[in-house]
Write a protein that holds these residues in place. Structure first.
Motif, PDB file in Angstrom:
ATOM      1  N   GLY A 259     -21.193 -69.068 -22.040  1.00 59.77           N
ATOM      2  CA  GLY A 259     -22.087 -70.017 -22.684  1.00 59.77           C
ATOM      3  C   GLY A 259     -23.528 -69.550 -22.681  1.00 59.77           C
ATOM      4  O   GLY A 259     -24.223 -69.626 -23.701  1.00 59.77           O
ATOM      5  N   ALA A 260     -23.977 -69.049 -21.537  1.00 64.89           N
ATOM      6  CA  ALA A 260     -25.381 -68.639 -21.416  1.00 64.89           C
ATOM      7  C   ALA A 260     -25.698 -67.428 -22.287  1.00 64.89           C
ATOM      8  O   ALA A 260     -26.753 -67.365 -22.935  1.00 64.89           O
ATOM      9  N   THR A 261     -24.789 -66.450 -22.311  1.00 68.03           N
ATOM     10  CA  THR A 261     -25.048 -65.283 -23.154  1.00 68.03           C
ATOM     11  C   THR A 261     -24.880 -65.617 -24.634  1.00 68.03           C
ATOM     12  O   THR A 261     -25.574 -65.038 -25.478  1.00 68.03           O
ATOM     13  N   ALA A 262     -23.975 -66.558 -24.943  1.00 68.95           N
ATOM     14  CA  ALA A 262     -23.819 -66.973 -26.344  1.00 68.95           C
ATOM     15  C   ALA A 262     -25.120 -67.563 -26.876  1.00 68.95           C
ATOM     16  O   ALA A 262     -25.464 -67.359 -28.051  1.00 68.95           O
ATOM     17  N   ILE A 263     -25.847 -68.303 -26.044  1.00 68.85           N
ATOM     18  CA  ILE A 263     -27.139 -68.840 -26.457  1.00 68.85           C
ATOM     19  C   ILE A 263     -28.073 -67.698 -26.861  1.00 68.85           C
ATOM     20  O   ILE A 263     -28.707 -67.723 -27.922  1.00 68.85           O
ATOM     21  N   ILE A 264     -28.144 -66.680 -26.009  1.00 65.49           N
ATOM     22  CA  ILE A 264     -29.056 -65.566 -26.272  1.00 65.49           C
ATOM     23  C   ILE A 264     -28.656 -64.814 -27.533  1.00 65.49           C
ATOM     24  O   ILE A 264     -29.485 -64.551 -28.422  1.00 65.49           O
ATOM     25  N   TYR A 265     -27.380 -64.477 -27.635  1.00 58.17           N
ATOM     26  CA  TYR A 265     -26.940 -63.724 -28.813  1.00 58.17           C
ATOM     27  C   TYR A 265     -27.174 -64.513 -30.103  1.00 58.17           C
ATOM     28  O   TYR A 265     -27.611 -63.948 -31.114  1.00 58.17           O
ATOM     29  N   ALA A 266     -26.897 -65.816 -30.069  1.00 56.06           N
ATOM     30  CA  ALA A 266     -27.085 -66.643 -31.265  1.00 56.06           C
ATOM     31  C   ALA A 266     -28.565 -66.832 -31.568  1.00 56.06           C
ATOM     32  O   ALA A 266     -28.975 -66.782 -32.737  1.00 56.06           O
TER      33      ALA A 266
ATOM     34  N   GLY B  97     -21.256 -61.110 -30.957  1.00 51.61           N
ATOM     35  CA  GLY B  97     -21.402 -61.669 -29.624  1.00 51.61           C
ATOM     36  C   GLY B  97     -20.281 -61.203 -28.714  1.00 51.61           C
ATOM     37  O   GLY B  97     -20.503 -60.820 -27.564  1.00 51.61           O
ATOM     38  N   ARG B  98     -19.051 -61.222 -29.245  1.00 54.00           N
ATOM     39  CA  ARG B  98     -17.933 -60.713 -28.451  1.00 54.00           C
ATOM     40  C   ARG B  98     -18.086 -59.210 -28.213  1.00 54.00           C
ATOM     41  O   ARG B  98     -17.849 -58.730 -27.104  1.00 54.00           O
TER      42      ARG B  98
ATOM     43  N   LEU C 296     -18.026 -70.141 -28.968  1.00 56.57           N
ATOM     44  CA  LEU C 296     -19.151 -71.059 -28.837  1.00 56.57           C
ATOM     45  C   LEU C 296     -20.221 -70.763 -29.879  1.00 56.57           C
ATOM     46  O   LEU C 296     -20.832 -71.690 -30.431  1.00 56.57           O
ATOM     47  N   MET C 297     -20.453 -69.503 -30.186  1.00 52.73           N
ATOM     48  CA  MET C 297     -21.422 -69.155 -31.230  1.00 52.73           C
ATOM     49  C   MET C 297     -20.998 -69.731 -32.575  1.00 52.73           C
ATOM     50  O   MET C 297     -21.839 -70.162 -33.368  1.00 52.73           O
ATOM     51  N   GLU C 298     -19.703 -69.740 -32.845  1.00 58.32           N
ATOM     52  CA  GLU C 298     -19.203 -70.342 -34.081  1.00 58.32           C
ATOM     53  C   GLU C 298     -19.448 -71.850 -34.086  1.00 58.32           C
ATOM     54  O   GLU C 298     -19.795 -72.438 -35.121  1.00 58.32           O
ATOM     55  N   ILE C 299     -19.292 -72.477 -32.919  1.00 53.96           N
ATOM     56  CA  ILE C 299     -19.576 -73.909 -32.809  1.00 53.96           C
ATOM     57  C   ILE C 299     -21.070 -74.173 -33.015  1.00 53.96           C
ATOM     58  O   ILE C 299     -21.456 -75.141 -33.691  1.00 53.96           O
ATOM     59  N   PHE C 300     -21.915 -73.324 -32.434  1.00 53.83           N
ATOM     60  CA  PHE C 300     -23.359 -73.466 -32.647  1.00 53.83           C
ATOM     61  C   PHE C 300     -23.685 -73.449 -34.144  1.00 53.83           C
ATOM     62  O   PHE C 300     -24.485 -74.255 -34.629  1.00 53.83           O
TER      63      PHE C 300
END
Length: 264
Positions: A201-208, A217-218, A110-114
């Motif tokens: 999804g929620a943690t990906a937002i924070i990491y990104a 992120g992983r 998801l971070m890559e998609i962001f």
């Protein structure tokens, strides 16, 4: 090449009586009241100390991902490994080794998609729609949304609220948050049963939002989940059980091979 050049690092400066991380003496880091594990994870991977609000936001994401019980394959594997007589480090490694693309990798995806969405000059709704269409055309799901166990992931709301507050406080820009909420809105249009944002999804937002690379992120999720693996491995070690498999010994897998037959 000098022998000292064999391993070169900007992370740790170690010599007799000296330990520094990116130049900061370990004794000062230990004594600093606001320096915790989230701060150290940031420092070692990014090279600088985060601000206190940045570290606190990162800490929330790390706390949220520590465990999801023995129904999570990684945790079940840690417990099974422990009943085989291995060390607790082996059980933890067994758990983290299965955190791959399917189990534990959705946040990175998801971070890559962001990153793709935020680089696109088109309006956000149009860019998100195009990305969702691409995933569906490739027969892929949208990572970071939906949960096989929770109708609504209880970790979503406090994490999204934390990012929202961080945006209002000027800690993060909020562009990733906007992209994530637009994805969530679009994939739920016209649906009777919503597809909720999950922990990935929620943690990906924070990491990104905090500027971590997707692969980190992983890594951060694995760092977080290893705490759960440690706890479950330790608990199982005290059960006295030996050689536990994925199901109780009274339950045998269904056999679907040939009927009994004689060797010719």
């Amino acid at each position: 090449m000098e022998r000292s050049d064999w391993w070169k690092t900007s992370i740790s400066d170690i010599s007799p009586g000296v330990i520094r991380y990116h130049g900061y003496p370990v004794e000062q880091l230990i004594a600093a009241p606001e320096v915790g594990m989230a701060t150290m994870a940031w420092l070692l991977t990014r090279g600088e100390l985060p601000s206190v609000p940045q570290a606190r936001l990162l800490e929330r994401a790390l706390v949220a991902g520590v465990d999801h019980g023995p129904q999570a394959p990684s945790i079940a594997i840690a417990r099974m490994a422990m009943t085989c007589g291995v060390g607790i480090n082996n059980a933890m490694a067994s758990a983290t080794n299965v955190l791959g693309d399917v189990h534990g990798g959705a946040g990175q995806e998801l971070m890559e998609i962001f990153a793709t969405i935020l680089q696109d000059p088109r309006p956000l709704p149009e860019t998100v729609a195009a990305e969702i269409a691409r995933l569906r055309a490739e027969n892929k799901y949208v990572p970071g949304f939906g949960h096989r166990f929770h109708p609504v992931d209880p970790r979503r709301e406090p994490l999204v609220a934390a990012v929202t507050q961080a945006r209002e406080d000027g800690v993060v820009e909020g562009r990733v948050l906007e992209a994530a909420l637009e994805i969530e809105r679009q994939i739920n249009e016209g649906r009777q049963r919503p597809i909720p944002m999950n922990i990935d999804g929620a943690t990906a937002i924070i990491y990104a939002e905090l500027g971590f690379a997707p692969v980190l992120g992983r890594g951060l999720f694995i760092l977080s989940r290893s705490i759960g693996a440690l706890a479950h491995a330790w608990e199982e070690s005290n059960s006295g059980a030996r050689n536990k498999g994925p199901e109780h010994r009274t339950i045998l897998p269904d056999y679907v091979g040939p009927a009994p037959r004689d060797v010719p």
